[in-house]
Design a protein around this motif. Structure first.
Motif, PDB file in Angstrom:
ATOM      1  N   ASP A   2       0.674  -1.255   0.204  1.00  0.00           N
ATOM      2  CA  ASP A   2      -0.170  -0.191  -0.150  1.00  0.00           C
ATOM      3  C   ASP A   2       1.375   1.458  -0.103  1.00  0.00           C
ATOM      4  O   ASP A   2       0.121   2.135  -0.316  1.00  0.00           O
TER       5      ASP A   2
ATOM      6  N   THR B  85     -14.394  -1.124   3.632  1.00  0.00           N
ATOM      7  CA  THR B  85     -13.964  -0.845   2.353  1.00  0.00           C
ATOM      8  C   THR B  85     -16.218  -2.030   1.714  1.00  0.00           C
ATOM      9  O   THR B  85     -16.096  -2.715   2.670  1.00  0.00           O
ATOM     10  N   TYR B  86     -15.852  -1.731   0.196  1.00  0.00           N
ATOM     11  CA  TYR B  86     -17.025  -2.153  -0.319  1.00  0.00           C
ATOM     12  C   TYR B  86     -16.674  -2.966  -1.503  1.00  0.00           C
ATOM     13  O   TYR B  86     -15.970  -1.869  -1.853  1.00  0.00           O
TER      14      TYR B  86
ATOM     15  N   TRP C  42      -6.600  -1.727 -10.162  1.00  0.00           N
ATOM     16  CA  TRP C  42      -6.342  -0.313  -9.162  1.00  0.00           C
ATOM     17  C   TRP C  42      -5.289   0.576  -9.411  1.00  0.00           C
ATOM     18  O   TRP C  42      -5.262   1.133 -10.082  1.00  0.00           O
TER      19      TRP C  42
ATOM     20  N   ARG D  71      -6.008   7.482  -2.968  1.00  0.00           N
ATOM     21  CA  ARG D  71      -6.499   6.767  -2.162  1.00  0.00           C
ATOM     22  C   ARG D  71      -7.269   7.281  -1.373  1.00  0.00           C
ATOM     23  O   ARG D  71      -7.265   8.462  -1.124  1.00  0.00           O
ATOM     24  N   PRO D  72      -8.419   6.348  -0.818  1.00  0.00           N
ATOM     25  CA  PRO D  72      -8.678   5.153  -1.059  1.00  0.00           C
ATOM     26  C   PRO D  72      -8.581   5.314  -2.599  1.00  0.00           C
ATOM     27  O   PRO D  72      -8.713   5.720  -3.257  1.00  0.00           O
TER      28      PRO D  72
ATOM     29  N   GLY E 238     -14.288  -2.734  -5.580  1.00  0.00           N
ATOM     30  CA  GLY E 238     -14.720  -2.490  -4.600  1.00  0.00           C
ATOM     31  C   GLY E 238     -13.974  -1.059  -4.515  1.00  0.00           C
ATOM     32  O   GLY E 238     -12.911  -0.666  -5.696  1.00  0.00           O
ATOM     33  N   GLY E 239     -13.965  -0.433  -3.433  1.00  0.00           N
ATOM     34  CA  GLY E 239     -13.369   0.821  -3.265  1.00  0.00           C
ATOM     35  C   GLY E 239     -13.970   1.555  -2.364  1.00  0.00           C
ATOM     36  O   GLY E 239     -14.558   0.863  -1.047  1.00  0.00           O
ATOM     37  N   LYS E 240     -14.355   2.452  -2.223  1.00  0.00           N
ATOM     38  CA  LYS E 240     -14.385   3.885  -1.520  1.00  0.00           C
ATOM     39  C   LYS E 240     -14.636   3.580   0.469  1.00  0.00           C
ATOM     40  O   LYS E 240     -15.265   3.592   0.959  1.00  0.00           O
ATOM     41  N   ASP E 241     -13.360   2.882   0.241  1.00  0.00           N
ATOM     42  CA  ASP E 241     -12.940   3.022   1.903  1.00  0.00           C
ATOM     43  C   ASP E 241     -13.046   4.682   2.157  1.00  0.00           C
ATOM     44  O   ASP E 241     -13.237   5.374   2.439  1.00  0.00           O
TER      45      ASP E 241
ATOM     46  N   LYS F 116     -22.602   2.999  -1.714  1.00  0.00           N
ATOM     47  CA  LYS F 116     -21.593   3.258  -1.725  1.00  0.00           C
ATOM     48  C   LYS F 116     -21.299   2.061  -2.800  1.00  0.00           C
ATOM     49  O   LYS F 116     -20.450   2.129  -3.962  1.00  0.00           O
TER      50      LYS F 116
ATOM     51  N   GLY G 273      -3.504  -3.741   1.703  1.00  0.00           N
ATOM     52  CA  GLY G 273      -4.117  -4.303   0.448  1.00  0.00           C
ATOM     53  C   GLY G 273      -3.879  -5.759  -0.296  1.00  0.00           C
ATOM     54  O   GLY G 273      -4.684  -6.573  -1.184  1.00  0.00           O
TER      55      GLY G 273
END
Length: 398
Positions: free
Chosen positions: A79, A254-255, A274, A278-279, A294-297, A312, A366
């Motif tokens: 990360d 995380t979603y 990716w 960040r995120p 995924g994402g939107k942490d 999300k 990650g």
């Protein structure tokens, strides 16, 4: 602690591959492992492979903690970018950390093959996308440093990225070394293997207290039983923090979602995607011609987080549409889960002075699955031989 929303893609795919009994009496064992997720299962695999029997305890059903919510991308990239990590921990340790993760992808492939689960490992390529024009120069520095280490990477400018892959970003770093698995399915396969080697797995059995002694440890369980062991490995993921004398993790939510099957595969079907932001947003292929995105942490504040999942999910789809505008994605299933990060992006593996005969395998970040591969090998070396050449790299004293 609620580690994920109830319905994840792995649980939907694989259900409950195996059930294990609760502990029904006192035990004396060589090594006790707390946890049955991917970190614990890999550690048990390495230890039993070295002829060291184990007993594994989990307060839940096997591997249904964070492992069941893992999106299971296998990236050697930590990360913290290599050029930043060098400033934090020194150039030699930063380069060694990246190289170990680079090599761990093939190590995990070998584990899958040896455990009779070769089909679970899917080799992939990787595209790290510069999220903004201001990220191009730092990403180019990453490219230079990784090439200097001999990593198989290429530089793509925005035009080439759009031409080859139909992706709308100003630049990208292409890597040949990447992969994906299903961490939940692999954990169950490894648990099956270690029981065949003579070790034991017990579900629905919580460790409520731990006593550390010079000659070993003693754990009392929720069922009123005692387990005495020469060595203890704590590998119960983000809940391991409660056993530590100091804070080492920062929790996030995380979603993720799985799309409906696409009408045709995108040109980057065999790639992990990716971003440098960040995120970051990320994507990989999934069964049946789907994508997992995924994402939107967000930082975890201790409150229930599943209620924010619909919003999300919409945000992830909208953000992905800007990266890959020609790919029609709609959500078939979505879920949320906790994950932990550390200040430098590295895992914590090894012991703490206050707790003799006890080791931690905390593969945060990650690429936590690859950290778990390294943690299993390091801890097996420490227990079997009293040392490991990389034992200090991810220690609590760094």
């Amino acid at each position: 602690m609620q580690l994920h929303s109830p319905y994840t893609f792995s649980l939907a795919q694989y259900g409950r591959p195996a059930a294990y009994p609760a502990l029904d009496g006192d035990r004396s064992v060589e090594v006790l492992i707390l946890g049955t997720g991917i970190s614990a299962a890999l550690t048990a695999w390495e230890l039993t492979g070295a002829g060291i029997p184990c007993l594994l305890l989990d307060k839940r059903r096997a591997a249904t903690g964070s492992t069941a919510a893992s999106t299971s991308l296998l990236q050697y990239e930590i990360d913290t970018p290599l050029h930043e990590l060098a400033h934090r921990v020194g150039t030699a340790d930063a380069e060694r950390s990246y190289r170990l993760c680079y090599e761990a992808i093939d190590l995990l492939r070998t584990v899958c093959a040896d455990a009779g689960a070769a089909k679970l490992f899917e080799p992939k390529h990787s595209l790290q996308l510069a999220s903004y024009q201001t990220h191009v120069q730092p990403l180019r520095e990453e490219f230079r440093l990784r090439r200097a280490l001999g990593f198989d990477v290429e530089w793509l400018d925005g035009d080439e990225l759009a031409h080859r892959f139909g992706l709308e970003k100003p630049a990208a770093l292409w890597s040949r070394r990447a992969g994906q698995i299903d961490a939940y399915a692999l954990a169950h396969r490894l648990l099956h293997c270690v029981t065949e080697r003579g070790s034991a797995v017990h579900e629905d059995t919580e460790a409520v207290s731990i006593e550390h002694h010079r000659s070993g440890i003693e754990v009392r369980t929720s069922g009123g039983h005692r387990v005495r062991a020469r060595k203890l490995v704590i590998a119960c993921g983000y809940e391991s923090q409660r056993y530590l004398p100091k804070a080492v993790e920062e929790l996030f939510v995380t979603y993720a979602l799985v799309t409906h099957p696409l009408p045709e595969p995108p040109p980057w079907q065999d790639h992990l995607l990716w971003e440098t932001a960040r995120p970051y947003l990320y994507s990989r292929s999934a069964a049946g011609g789907r994508l997992l995105i995924g994402g939107k942490d967000v930082r975890y504040d201790g409150r229930r987080y599943a209620s924010g999942l619909p919003a999300k999910t919409r945000a992830i789809l909208a953000a992905f549409g800007k990266i890959a505008p020609g790919v029609p994605v709609t959500a078939e299933q979505s879920w949320a889960g906790l994950f932990a990060g550390t200040a430098d992006g590295l895992p914590y593996i090894g012991s703490v002075p206050e707790q003799p005969n006890t080791y931690y395998s905390l593969g945060f970040g990650g690429n936590g699955i690859l950290f778990s591969v390294l943690g299993a090998r390091i801890i097996a070396g420490l227990i079997a031989r009293g040392k490991h050449p990389d034992g200090a790299l991810f220690s609590f004293s760094r």
